[in-house]
Design a protein around this motif. Structure first.
Motif, mmCIF file in Angstrom:
data_model
loop_
_atom_site.group_PDB
_atom_site.id
_atom_site.type_symbol
_atom_site.label_atom_id
_atom_site.label_comp_id
_atom_site.label_asym_id
_atom_site.label_seq_id
_atom_site.Cartn_x
_atom_site.Cartn_y
_atom_site.Cartn_z
ATOM 1 N N ARG A 53 0.827 -1.212 0.000
ATOM 2 C CA ARG A 53 0.000 0.000 0.000
ATOM 3 C C ARG A 53 0.859 1.258 0.000
ATOM 4 O O ARG A 53 0.652 2.165 -0.816
ATOM 5 N N SER A 54 1.813 1.336 0.919
ATOM 6 C CA SER A 54 2.641 2.539 1.017
ATOM 7 C C SER A 54 3.516 2.710 -0.226
ATOM 8 O O SER A 54 3.790 3.833 -0.661
ATOM 9 N N SER A 55 3.935 1.590 -0.827
ATOM 10 C CA SER A 55 4.747 1.659 -2.036
ATOM 11 C C SER A 55 3.923 2.189 -3.207
ATOM 12 O O SER A 55 4.414 2.973 -4.024
ATOM 13 N N ILE A 56 2.672 1.764 -3.294
ATOM 14 C CA ILE A 56 1.788 2.234 -4.366
ATOM 15 C C ILE A 56 1.556 3.735 -4.243
ATOM 16 O O ILE A 56 1.538 4.459 -5.253
ATOM 17 N N LEU A 57 1.364 4.227 -3.040
ATOM 18 C CA LEU A 57 1.174 5.660 -2.844
ATOM 19 C C LEU A 57 2.363 6.451 -3.382
ATOM 20 O O LEU A 57 2.207 7.544 -3.942
ATOM 21 N N GLU A 58 3.562 5.885 -3.230
ATOM 22 C CA GLU A 58 4.770 6.552 -3.734
ATOM 23 C C GLU A 58 4.860 6.449 -5.251
ATOM 24 O O GLU A 58 5.146 7.433 -5.941
ATOM 25 N N ARG A 63 1.385 -2.551 -10.993
ATOM 26 C CA ARG A 63 1.764 -3.941 -10.694
ATOM 27 C C ARG A 63 3.061 -4.298 -11.407
ATOM 28 O O ARG A 63 3.988 -4.868 -10.817
ATOM 29 N N SER A 64 3.137 -3.968 -12.678
ATOM 30 C CA SER A 64 4.330 -4.254 -13.464
ATOM 31 C C SER A 64 5.546 -3.510 -12.925
ATOM 32 O O SER A 64 6.647 -4.070 -12.832
ATOM 33 N N THR A 65 5.351 -2.256 -12.533
ATOM 34 C CA THR A 65 6.455 -1.467 -11.985
ATOM 35 C C THR A 65 6.993 -2.087 -10.706
ATOM 36 O O THR A 65 8.217 -2.209 -10.517
ATOM 37 N N LEU A 66 6.091 -2.503 -9.817
ATOM 38 C CA LEU A 66 6.501 -3.144 -8.572
ATOM 39 C C LEU A 66 7.280 -4.425 -8.834
ATOM 40 O O LEU A 66 8.353 -4.651 -8.268
ATOM 41 N N LEU A 67 6.731 -5.281 -9.680
ATOM 42 C CA LEU A 67 7.375 -6.564 -9.967
ATOM 43 C C LEU A 67 8.738 -6.364 -10.616
ATOM 44 O O LEU A 67 9.701 -7.079 -10.295
ATOM 45 N N ASP A 68 8.847 -5.398 -11.523
ATOM 46 C CA ASP A 68 10.127 -5.161 -12.193
ATOM 47 C C ASP A 68 11.190 -4.692 -11.210
ATOM 48 O O ASP A 68 12.370 -5.069 -11.322
ATOM 49 N N ILE A 69 10.802 -3.888 -10.237
ATOM 50 C CA ILE A 69 11.753 -3.475 -9.193
ATOM 51 C C ILE A 69 12.143 -4.666 -8.345
ATOM 52 O O ILE A 69 13.328 -4.909 -8.057
ATOM 53 N N GLN A 70 11.169 -5.447 -7.933
ATOM 54 C CA GLN A 70 11.419 -6.570 -7.033
ATOM 55 C C GLN A 70 12.323 -7.626 -7.657
ATOM 56 O O GLN A 70 13.164 -8.218 -6.978
ATOM 57 N N TYR A 71 12.164 -7.866 -8.957
ATOM 58 C CA TYR A 71 12.955 -8.890 -9.631
ATOM 59 C C TYR A 71 14.205 -8.340 -10.309
ATOM 60 O O TYR A 71 14.885 -9.053 -11.037
ATOM 61 N N GLY A 72 14.504 -7.064 -10.084
ATOM 62 C CA GLY A 72 15.719 -6.488 -10.641
ATOM 63 C C GLY A 72 15.647 -6.219 -12.122
ATOM 64 O O GLY A 72 16.676 -6.033 -12.780
#
Length: 373
Positions: free
Chosen positions: A277-282, A351-360
């Motif tokens: 949630r907090s990451s999405i707000l950013e 969603r794609s932005t989060l996953l791309d960060i998480q997986y490098g």
């Protein structure tokens, strides 16, 4: 990214390896179709706490059952907390996790609320690093879905044997891990939600902001009610007026308006502060959206869906990341903001932005990733 394996942990971990670890072929079979929370790795972390000695006896040991006295306090008074995190394998073989300091802080807050001892953030993160170092082979490649990971479950419970309402003087902390595939095995699709008016997940002054099992247990009746009405999950409202949105049983909610606002219920003490949630707000600010954290009447959702002002609705959490929401149902009615040709463009982009960060796969400009192995 925080590319370091150094630690400031005050604890020294003893490692006892399992004499019969899973073979590479077995692990590979699990990785093909891991599901979620079904298979567990060879080892686990355990740390003991007592009122006299504090935290001690930190160790990595073979995965296996705990021996609990029938009078163990957790079985009678539910004094326990947990966290949910993931370890992600990057293209170079290294293993990382996402914002562990945020999980450590929430774990500490949960401990205080449940009258449990606080495990320092450095010790919390080191416990993850110790387990992943031993069970690194269990961290899957992202796979075709690009979402396979190793789910990490730190938890703490009152292990003292006594019957009496007081904080336990003996507590156990542990971390277990389970290979995980995409949360929705059948593919990502909108979930339908049921407004629970008979049940509340949490109340003012309660444990809603803590990540403890009781909150999830209290949500199950509402979820079953929703399933009986053909829905996937239940939306819980505030316990005092039953007019404002709080969250799902285990996910936070966002409403996206066509004028560029992205709205989520403000943290009132009865809503869990999700790391996603907090990451999405950013991230929403980067997408040119205007985040709003405020009280959200359930009637606002209904009216905005009917008027066409509501562009998207989605839920978020560590396990599912982001999932679109479709129809909203309640006793005697329903609404659906999804019109012909609807696409969940913003939800899917976030969603794609989060996953791309998480997986490098994308640069971590926020410094959210921490290397575990």
């Amino acid at each position: 990214m925080t590319d370091t394996t150094s630690t400031r942990s005050a604890l020294s971990f003893e490692v006892s390896r399992r004499p019969d670890p899973a073979q590479a072929e077995t692990i590979a079979q699990v990785h093909e179709n891991p599901g979620f929370g079904k298979t567990f790795t060879d080892h686990m972390v355990v740390i003991d706490w007592s009122a006299d000695e504090g935290w001690a006896n930190a160790r990595v040991q073979p995965y296996g059952p705990f021996q609990l006295d029938p009078a163990a306090a957790v079985l009678h008074y539910a004094q326990e907390i947990f966290e949910g995190m993931k370890a992600y394998r990057h293209a170079d073989g290294s293993v990382w996790t996402f914002r562990p300091e945020a999980n450590a802080a929430r774990f500490a807050n949960s401990a205080r609320r449940l009258a449990l001892p606080v495990l320092e953030a450095d010790d919390f993160i080191e416990s993850l690093r110790q387990l992943v170092a031993v069970d690194k082979a269990w961290v899957p490649e992202p796979g075709e879905s690009g979402e396979k990971s190793l789910y990490l479950r730190p938890f703490m419970f009152a292990s003292e044997a006594f019957l009496g309402v007081r904080p336990a003087k003996h507590v156990t902390y542990a971390v277990i891990a389970s290979p995980a595939g995409a949360y929705f095995a059948g593919g990502l699709k909108p979930v339908n939600l049921w407004i629970s008016t008979q049940y509340a997940r949490a109340g003012a002054g309660g444990t809603g902001a803590a990540k403890c099992g009781g909150n999830y247990a209290s949500s199950l009746a509402g979820q079953l009610e929703g399933m009986e009405h053909g829905c996937d999950q239940a939306v819980f409202l505030d316990s005092s007026t039953h007019t404002h949105i709080e969250e799902l049983g285990g996910m936070n909610l966002f409403l996206v308006y066509k004028d560029g606002r992205i709205v989520t219920p403000e943290l009132t003490g009865s809503i869990l502060e999700g790391v996603t949630r907090s990451s999405i707000l950013e991230l929403a600010k980067q997408e040119g959206l205007t985040p709003e954290e405020r009280p959200v009447p359930i009637q606002e959702w209904k009216d905005a869906a009917d008027s066409g002002q509501l562009a998207e609705v989605f839920a978020c959490g560590t396990a599912a990341v982001i999932t679109p929401v479709g129809e909203l149902r309640w006793e005697g009615g329903s609404c659906d903001h999804r019109q012909s040709g609807h696409e969940d463009t913003i939800a899917m982009k976030l969603r794609s932005t989060l996953l791309d960060i998480q997986y490098g796969r994308a640069e971590d400009t926020h410094g959210w990733m921490t290397r575990l192995a």
